[in-house]
Every structure is written in structure tokens, then in C-alpha cells.
Motif scaffolding. Structure first.
Motif, PDB file in Angstrom:
ATOM      1  N   PRO A 183      -9.580  -5.787  -7.401  1.00  0.00           N
ATOM      2  CA  PRO A 183      -8.599  -5.789  -6.311  1.00  0.00           C
ATOM      3  C   PRO A 183      -8.427  -7.163  -5.674  1.00  0.00           C
ATOM      4  CG  PRO A 183     -10.042  -3.880  -6.129  1.00  0.00           C
ATOM      5  CD  PRO A 183     -10.628  -4.762  -7.180  1.00  0.00           C
ATOM      6  N   ARG A 184      -9.534  -7.903  -5.565  1.00  0.00           N
ATOM      7  CA  ARG A 184      -9.420  -9.238  -4.957  1.00  0.00           C
ATOM      8  C   ARG A 184      -8.622 -10.187  -5.844  1.00  0.00           C
ATOM      9  NH1 ARG A 184     -13.962 -11.602  -4.926  1.00  0.00           N
ATOM     10  NH2 ARG A 184     -15.436 -10.025  -5.649  1.00  0.00           N
ATOM     11  N   GLN A 189      -0.498   1.219  -6.189  1.00  0.00           N
ATOM     12  CA  GLN A 189      -0.068  -0.171  -6.210  1.00  0.00           C
ATOM     13  C   GLN A 189      -0.930  -1.000  -7.144  1.00  0.00           C
ATOM     14  OE1 GLN A 189      -1.131  -2.328  -2.817  1.00  0.00           O
ATOM     15  NE2 GLN A 189      -0.413  -4.282  -3.626  1.00  0.00           N
ATOM     16  N   GLN A 190      -2.240  -0.830  -7.077  1.00  0.00           N
ATOM     17  CA  GLN A 190      -3.126  -1.604  -7.928  1.00  0.00           C
ATOM     18  C   GLN A 190      -2.922  -1.270  -9.399  1.00  0.00           C
ATOM     19  OE1 GLN A 190      -7.116  -1.017  -6.532  1.00  0.00           O
ATOM     20  NE2 GLN A 190      -6.821  -2.203  -4.666  1.00  0.00           N
ATOM     21  N   CYS A 191      -2.714   0.005  -9.700  1.00  0.00           N
ATOM     22  CA  CYS A 191      -2.474   0.397 -11.091  1.00  0.00           C
ATOM     23  C   CYS A 191      -1.196  -0.248 -11.621  1.00  0.00           C
ATOM     24  CB  CYS A 191      -2.384   1.910 -11.205  1.00  0.00           C
ATOM     25  SG  CYS A 191      -3.944   2.770 -10.975  1.00  0.00           S
ATOM     26  N   GLU A 201       0.332  -2.902 -10.462  1.00  0.00           N
ATOM     27  CA  GLU A 201       0.150  -4.351 -10.543  1.00  0.00           C
ATOM     28  C   GLU A 201      -0.634  -4.746 -11.785  1.00  0.00           C
ATOM     29  OE1 GLU A 201      -1.714  -5.581  -6.968  1.00  0.00           O
ATOM     30  OE2 GLU A 201       0.164  -5.834  -5.866  1.00  0.00           O
ATOM     31  N   GLU A 233       0.822  -1.211   0.000  1.00  0.00           N
ATOM     32  CA  GLU A 233       0.000   0.000   0.000  1.00  0.00           C
ATOM     33  C   GLU A 233       0.856   1.261   0.000  1.00  0.00           C
ATOM     34  OE1 GLU A 233      -3.359   2.065   2.876  1.00  0.00           O
ATOM     35  OE2 GLU A 233      -2.682   0.023   3.228  1.00  0.00           O
ATOM     36  N   SER A 274     -14.118  -2.895  -1.222  1.00  0.00           N
ATOM     37  CA  SER A 274     -13.823  -4.234  -0.715  1.00  0.00           C
ATOM     38  C   SER A 274     -14.537  -5.316  -1.493  1.00  0.00           C
ATOM     39  CB  SER A 274     -14.206  -4.325   0.772  1.00  0.00           C
ATOM     40  OG  SER A 274     -15.593  -4.025   0.931  1.00  0.00           O
ATOM     41  N   LEU A 325      -6.244  -9.265  -8.029  1.00  0.00           N
ATOM     42  CA  LEU A 325      -4.850  -8.842  -7.969  1.00  0.00           C
ATOM     43  C   LEU A 325      -4.186  -9.283  -6.671  1.00  0.00           C
ATOM     44  CD1 LEU A 325      -5.161  -5.209  -9.406  1.00  0.00           C
ATOM     45  CD2 LEU A 325      -4.207  -7.210 -10.551  1.00  0.00           C
ATOM     46  N   LYS A 326      -4.927  -9.178  -5.574  1.00  0.00           N
ATOM     47  CA  LYS A 326      -4.372  -9.597  -4.287  1.00  0.00           C
ATOM     48  C   LYS A 326      -4.122 -11.094  -4.253  1.00  0.00           C
ATOM     49  CE  LYS A 326      -5.334  -9.453   0.683  1.00  0.00           C
ATOM     50  NZ  LYS A 326      -6.301  -9.038   1.734  1.00  0.00           N
ATOM     51  N   ASP A 378      -5.561   3.594  -6.706  1.00  0.00           N
ATOM     52  CA  ASP A 378      -4.454   3.192  -5.861  1.00  0.00           C
ATOM     53  C   ASP A 378      -3.220   2.909  -6.724  1.00  0.00           C
ATOM     54  OD1 ASP A 378      -2.994   0.631  -4.467  1.00  0.00           O
ATOM     55  OD2 ASP A 378      -3.630   2.175  -3.054  1.00  0.00           O
ATOM     56  N   ARG A 405     -10.684   1.786  -1.077  1.00  0.00           N
ATOM     57  CA  ARG A 405     -10.809   0.674  -2.003  1.00  0.00           C
ATOM     58  C   ARG A 405     -12.162   0.013  -1.810  1.00  0.00           C
ATOM     59  NH1 ARG A 405      -5.045  -2.567  -1.373  1.00  0.00           N
ATOM     60  NH2 ARG A 405      -3.669  -0.832  -1.899  1.00  0.00           N
TER      61      ARG A 405
END
Length: 715
Positions: free
Chosen positions: A585-586, A47-49, A51, A33, A580, A588-589, A45, A578
Motif C-alpha cells: 500500500p505504501r 482502490q488498491q486492487c 491500482e 478510498e 499501515s 502504491l500510494k 480494498d 489496511r
């Protein structure tokens, strides 16, 4: 130059594989993060971009590596845009020369790759024009890399002793670097001479009209890059340079590698004479190259010591004068070479059959010729950085065009290892943590030197960017590396994603259970150990001495640390909310949790071998269902098409046989009718003959009766 279809395919395949390695290498190093750089709020976010971009690029380039149909200019355009986005967001962690080189090569791949359409293939009459740009880029890269070593006035390069320091001072050496460091000094100096020869005069052979000159230059460049790969971990840089070297090859030489027989054409007397002249010129060029090397580096063989002595036999003034003499002519050599490719492609387009096809090929030729000329023109600005006078004479319009496109990294200036660092010992920053401020424990990185007993790793084509930044940070004070304060802050917070940049296996991290309360950093100097007197290897790879404090003791809330974070805009900012429940996002995580537990080099080689395996399977399938090149004259289609063709032939044969039977019956009837006619004519002739014979007999009888009557009358 001959056909270059196969070298272009090799070039595009390698670019796809390098893209895959670069995206995957960045993906496994994206922090959590809170990253180590200023967090600019982009609405999403960060990090998400990053990733999503790196993961998309890795998967797309993997598909392009495995599937030939995806090596399309539109795919390379997407890959280039994705990597450019990472480059701009990654800032100092992606500001390396090989990242610039990958962006420039990636843009050339857009021009070189075909535009695959469902209704047909793209005309490829202009491919040699765009592929020539890769050769020009290779020339700029190698020539500039050799020149800057001497224009920097670094005493180690001028004294030919650079390699006596290079192997132990490079960022992440390999185990073979330790062995190379033990070679005698005269051999190290001779290796520097060879480097200068390969990087300065040999690149001019790239544009030679003699084919063997280009092949010789190709193998010399590849040998240099392979030696660098064996002795140092420079990620995909040297592999990318070898990829550019494919622009020196042609189909005939690649077929020679593949053991494919190429039929030789009979040469005329004029061609034989021209071949002899080219051979004489080729030998003369090699002779001059050897003569100048011996002359300007004063090479002398000492037979008693079994060594070769060398030294630079020219001054800095003489080299600058040489540089002024060759910079502008090298540009005109490029102009003439590109003009030849453009004119040749123009004649090919003019020879296309069909008015519409000829018109379309001419339009494509004009577009790609203009694109190649534009790329060549704006590349002259960074190329002439090596010589001030030539750079100042660049046309202002070209300079303005370069400034407009500079942000996209279409063309760049290059010059690796301008100065040799670590002459007095390799500087290394060692971070230490403590729970009580008295007992300190070193925090070891996975790849950079730290533990003197740990063997150097082999991580190519992965680039551990934090380890590289630690190498640069050790060359100066910590204020020159603002991100270092952010790293210390994250380690004090115990950020798991940042810890994974240091140790993928968290059990190897000394503070995996609880973050340290205090952290400091010291600067050491490292040297390779020497072999034992009996020739055996020592137990330790390195020896070191303490130099100075690099970063003072700090803890969370420390005034010094807070001041450094505030000064460089690295203080914590409220994170973007974010969703949830969002699926992206889920996903990518979930992917990140499984992928980042694997060592990065192992992950990259797994992806590469997977792509190679798919390519081999495709080749085997194509060989099973299609004929080899040697059998294409007898069979050029799939088994289904061959069977269908055989059935068609059988039907045609049966039809022919039926037709032949009809013809035979008709012929027999005609023959019978002719025989009947001939029989009737024969009977008529016989009757006529019989009548003639009867008439002849009757005449004879009359004559006999007359003779008898005459005889009686006389009596």
C-alpha cells in the motif's frame, strides 16, 4: 496471400502500445478510498486492487512494447486477464465498445503471438490462420458499423446530414472539428456517402484473392480512421482499428514502405496472362463500386455552383432486402477464406522435413485450426444481430457456446453512432457550487465543453471516462445515471481523488480550499460559433442557452441526496482495514502521488515515446552489429562471429598452404626421381643406340671389304 511476418510484428507492437495506454489511462483515473460506484467488499480494498492491476498492466505492456522478446503469447494472456478484471470491476465506466474491442483483439493476440522458448523458436506455419481472425474481426466491425446507421432509421443518416451535427455533438471534439463543421453542406453530405461506401461494400474486398484489392481497402479504412482521429478524441479506438487493418498487408508492401528492394522473379507466360485477367477484374470491381455509388446516392455534379449534390436513392425496405441477400453469403465468404488459410497451412506442415518436426507441426496446425474455427463460429452469433432471420438460423450449439463465453468478451457485436444525438443542440450538464446558496460558481471539467471561450482539447489516446459519462448523462434525466448522485456527494465531501478527475491542477478547481456547501446542476445546449463576416475567427468557440434544471440543489444530509444514494446502493460503507506497515500500500500510494499530478495525455505520450525510443535504440544497435537485409548474403552474423569465422578461415588457409607446400615438395621429389629414371633410361638408350651404330658401322665395313674382295677376284 504473401508472407505476413512483418504485419504480424506491427500488429503485436501496436496491441502492446494500446494496452499500455489503456492501463495507464485507467490508472490515473482510479478514485480514492471511496469511488463513484457501489463498493463491493472483495476482501481487499477496491482502490488498491484496481491500482495494482492497472499499474502492473501498464508496466508489463510498456516492457512488451520496448522489448521484442516479451511479445509472447503468455504475456498477452496476462494482459488480457488483467484488463478483463478491470472491465468487470469498473462496470459502467468501462462498458464502452472500444473496451470490448480491446478485450477481443487482446484475446486474438494470444493466438497470434509466438511462444518463445529458450531452446528454440516456435514453428510459424499456422500463423496465417490465427492472423486471419483479425481480418474477420475488422470486417465485422466495419460492416456492422455501416449497416446499423441505416437500420436504425435515423433521419440524419438517411438524409446524409449526419456530419453537419456530428462535429459539434461528439463527446470531446478537437479544434479541427470546429473547422470541419464550417465546411459546406454538400461536402458534408458527400463525406457521409464516402463513409457508407468505406463501411459497407469495401469490407468485402478484405477477402479478395487480388492483392491490390486488399491494399486499396487498407488505405481507404486508414484514411477514414485518420480523419476521425483528427476531428475527435476517441482514445485508442481508431488506433486499434488501424491495428486490425495490418491484417490486410503482406511483407512485400511493408518492405516497400521501408524502401527495401525486393528482387522480382521472372514470370512465365501463364503467370502474365493470369496477371492481366486479375487486372481486368480489379478495374471492373472499382468501376462497379463507382457506378453503384453514383446510382444509389444519386450523385450529380453542378459545375456552375462547383458542388456535388447527393441523396439516398433507395428505401428502407430495399436496404433490408439487400441485407438479407448479403448476410449469409458474407458468412460463406468467411468460411471459404478461412478454409483456404487452413488448407494452405496444412500443406506447409506436411512439407516439413523430419518425422518428429512434421508430427509436431501437424499437432500445432490442428490445434490452431480448431481454435480459429471455434472463434469464427461463435462470432457468427453477434455478427448476425444485424439481420434477424440469419441470427435465428444459427445452429443452437453455436449459440450455446457463445452464451458460455460471453462473460469473457471473446466476441462482441459492434455498431458505432447508430443514431446521431444533439440534432437540436448539444446537451451539456453544468455543475455549480455555492457556499451560501445565493452566489453560484461553475465547476469546469478539464476536457468536456463548459467554458464557451475554452478551446477543445486534444487528449488522444487518453479517455477521460468521467467526461464521457457526463456526455451520456446529458442525453437523459439524472435517474438514468445513478453514479451522478455519488459524484455530487463526493464533491460536497471535498474528496481530493474525485476532484482530480475534474481538474488535475487543483488550483483550477474553484473550491480547492473548502468544499461547497450546496451543489446543483443545470442542462444547457451548446452550438459552435460561426466565423466573422471578414473570415476571421471569433473569440469564443461555443454559444449556449439554458434549458432546464438537471439536478436540484442539495447539501450534505439532504433528504433527496440520501434517498438517491440509498436507492442505488451508493451510501458510504465502512472501509476495509489496511495494514499501515504493509509495503505494497505504501508503494502504491507513493507512486500514485507522483503520477497523478501529471496531466494524463502527457503521461501517456511520455510512456509511448519512451517505448519508441527504446525500440529505435534496439534497431540502431542491431543495425550496428548485424548486416542490413541487402548484405545478408555476404554477412549474417555479429562482428564477434565474423572475426571468429575469419580466424577459422585463416587457419584453414594456412593449413591448406602447408599442405600445398608438402604436396609441392613431394611433387619435386617425384619429378627428380622421374628425371633420374628418365636419365638412366636415356643413357641406356644412348648406349643401345651407340651399339647399334657400331654394329651398323661394322656391317658397313664388312660390306665394303666384301665388295673389295669381290672386285679383286673379278680382276
Amino acid at each position: 496471400m504473401g508472407e505476413t511476418r512483418l504485419p504480424r510484428h506491427m500488429f503485436l507492437w501496436c496491441v502492446s502500445a494500446i494496452y499500455m495506454s489503456a492501463f495507464a489511462s485507467v490508472y490515473v483515473q482510479i478514485p480514492g478510498e471511496d469511488d463513484l460506484l457501489p463498493n463491493f467488499q472483495l476482501g481487499l480494498d477496491t482502490q488498491q486492487c484496481m491500482e495494482l492491476i492497472s499499474l502492473t498492466g501498464a508496466l508489463l505492456s510498456l516492457a512488451a512494447t520496448a522489448i521484442p522478446a516479451l511479445r509472447d503469447c503468455r504475456v498477452y494472456l496476462v494482459l488480457w486477464v488483467l484488463y478483463l478484471s478491470l472491465y468487470q470491476v469498473g462496470q459502467v465506466f468501462l462498458y464502452f465498445q472500444w473496451d470490448n474491442l480491446l478485450l477481443e483483439v487482446g484475446f486474438l493476440a494470444i493466438l497470434i503471438a509466438p511462444l518463445n522458448m529458450p531452446w528454440g523458436r516456435r514453428l510459424s506455419l499456422h500463423d496465417d490462420i490465427t492472423f486471419w481472425l483479425a481480418r474477420w474481426l475488422l470486417f465485422r466491425l466495419m460492416f456492422a458499423s455501416g449497416v446499423v446507421k441505416l437500420t436504425s432509421r435515423c433521419p440524419t443518416w438517411w438524409g446524409l446530414t449526419a456530419l453537419t451535427y456530428h462535429y459539434e455533438t461528439q463527446c470531446i471534439p478537437t479544434p479541427l472539428a470546429w473547422l470541419a463543421h464550417q465546411l459546406p453542406v454538400w461536402f458534408q453530405k458527400l463525406s457521409v456517402v464516402g463513409t457508407f461506401v468505406i463501411e459497407i461494400p469495401v469490407p468485402f474486398l478484405f477477402f479478395s484473392p487480388i492483392r491490390r484489392h486488399r491494399l486499396t481497402a487498407f488505405y481507404m479504412q486508414v484514411i477514414l480512421q485518420v480523419m476521425i482521429i483528427l476531428s475527435g478524441n476517441y482514445n485508442f479506438f481508431n488506433i486499434l482499428t488501424i491495428t486490425l487493418c495490418f491484417s490486410l498487408l503482406d511483407d512485400q508492401h511493408v518492405n516497400f514502405w521501408l524502401c527495401r528492394h525486393t528482387p522480382k522473379k521472372e514470370r512465365t507466360t501463364l503467370q502474365k496472362i493470369w496477371s492481366g485477367v486479375c487486372l481486368l477484374v480489379e478495374v471492373a470491381v472499382y468501376g462497379l463500386l463507382v457506378y453503384w455509388t453514383v446510382l444509389y446516392f444519386d450523385l450529380k455534379v453542378d459545375w456552375d455552383k462547383k458542388s456535388v449534390s447527393s441523396k439516398t436513392a433507395f428505401t428502407h425496405y430495399e436496404f433490408n432486402r439487400f441485407l438479407k441477400l448479403v448476410t449469409v453469403p458474407s458468412i460463406w465468404i468467411g468460411v471459404l477464406s478461412l478454409t483456404w488459410e487452413i488448407v494452405t497451412a496444412m500443406f506447409r506442415s506436411a512439407c516439413v522435413r523430419g518425422v518428429l518436426r512434421r508430427l509436431w507441426s501437424t499437432v500445432l496446425w490442428a490445434f490452431f485450426a480448431a481454435a480459429a474455427a471455434a472463434m469464427f463460429a461463435i462470432s457468427l452469433v453477434p455478427y448476425t444481430f444485424i439481420e434477424y432471420e440469419a441470427n435465428s438460423n444459427i445452429w443452437p450449439g453455436v449459440r450455446q457456446a457463445f452464451e458460455l463465453t460471453d462473460r469473457y468478451q471473446l466476441v462482441n457485436s459492434y455498431g458505432l453512432f447508430r443514431r446521431m444525438t444533439g440534432v437540436g443542440g448539444r446537451p451539456e450538464v453544468i455543475i455549480e457550487g455555492s457556499m451560501d446558496g445565493n452566489t453560484w460558481t461553475e465547476i469546469e471539467f478539464m476536457y468536456k465543453p463548459g467554458n464557451v471561450s475554452a478551446a477543445p482539447p486534444v487528449v488522444t489516446p487518453h479517455q477521460p471516462r468521467l467526461d464521457w459519462q457526463m456526455w451520456f448523462a446529458a442525453l437523459g434525466p439524472h435517474t438514468q445515471s445513478p453514479w451522478f448522485s455519488s459524484l455530487i456527494h463526493r464533491l460536497l465531501q471535498g474528496k481530493r481523488d474525485v476532484i482530480r478527475l475534474i481538474q488535475t491542477d487543483e488550483s483550477q478547481y474553484p473550491f480547492s480550499q473548502q468544499p461547497p456547501a450546496y451543489i446543483r446542476a443545470h442542462r444547457y445546449k451548446y452550438w459552435y460559433t460561426e466565423p466573422k463576416e471578414d473570415g476571421s475567427f471569433p473569440q469564443r468557440w461555443w454559444r449556449r442557452i439554458y434549458v432546464e434544471e438537471f439536478y436540484p440543489v442539495v447539501h450534505l444530509g439532504s433528504a433527496f441526496l440520501e434517498h438517491m444514494l440509498s436507492q442505488h446502493g451508493l451510501k458510504d460503507k465502512p472501509p476495509v482495514r489496511r495494514g499501515s506497515e504493509a509495503w505494497l500500500p505504501r508503494v502504491l500510494k507513493h507512486v500514485g502521488e507522483h503520477v497523478r499530478d501529471m496531466p494524463a495525455p502527457l503521461l501517456l505520450w511520455t510512456l509511448l515515446f519512451s517505448a519508441v525510443t527504446i525500440c529505435l535504440i534496439n534497431c540502431l544497435c542491431s543495425c550496428a552489429y548485424s548486416p542490413s537485409p541487402s548484405d545478408r548474403q555476404t554477412s549474417r552474423h555479429t562482428p564477434q562471429a565474423v572475426a571468429k569465422k575469419e580466424e577459422e578461415k585463416k587457419e584453414v588457409k594456412e593449413e591448406k598452404e602447408e599442405g600445398i607446400q608438402d604436396v609441392m615438395v613431394k611433387k619435386i621429389k617425384d619429378d627428380e626421381e622421374e628425371e633420374d629414371k628418365e636419365g638412366e633410361e636415356g643413357e641406356e638408350e644412348e648406349e643401345e643406340e651407340e651399339e647399334e651404330e657400331e654394329e651398323a658401322v661394322s656391317e658397313e665395313n664388312k660390306e665394303k671389304h666384301e665388295e673389295r674382295d669381290h672386285f679383286r677376284k673379278r680382276k
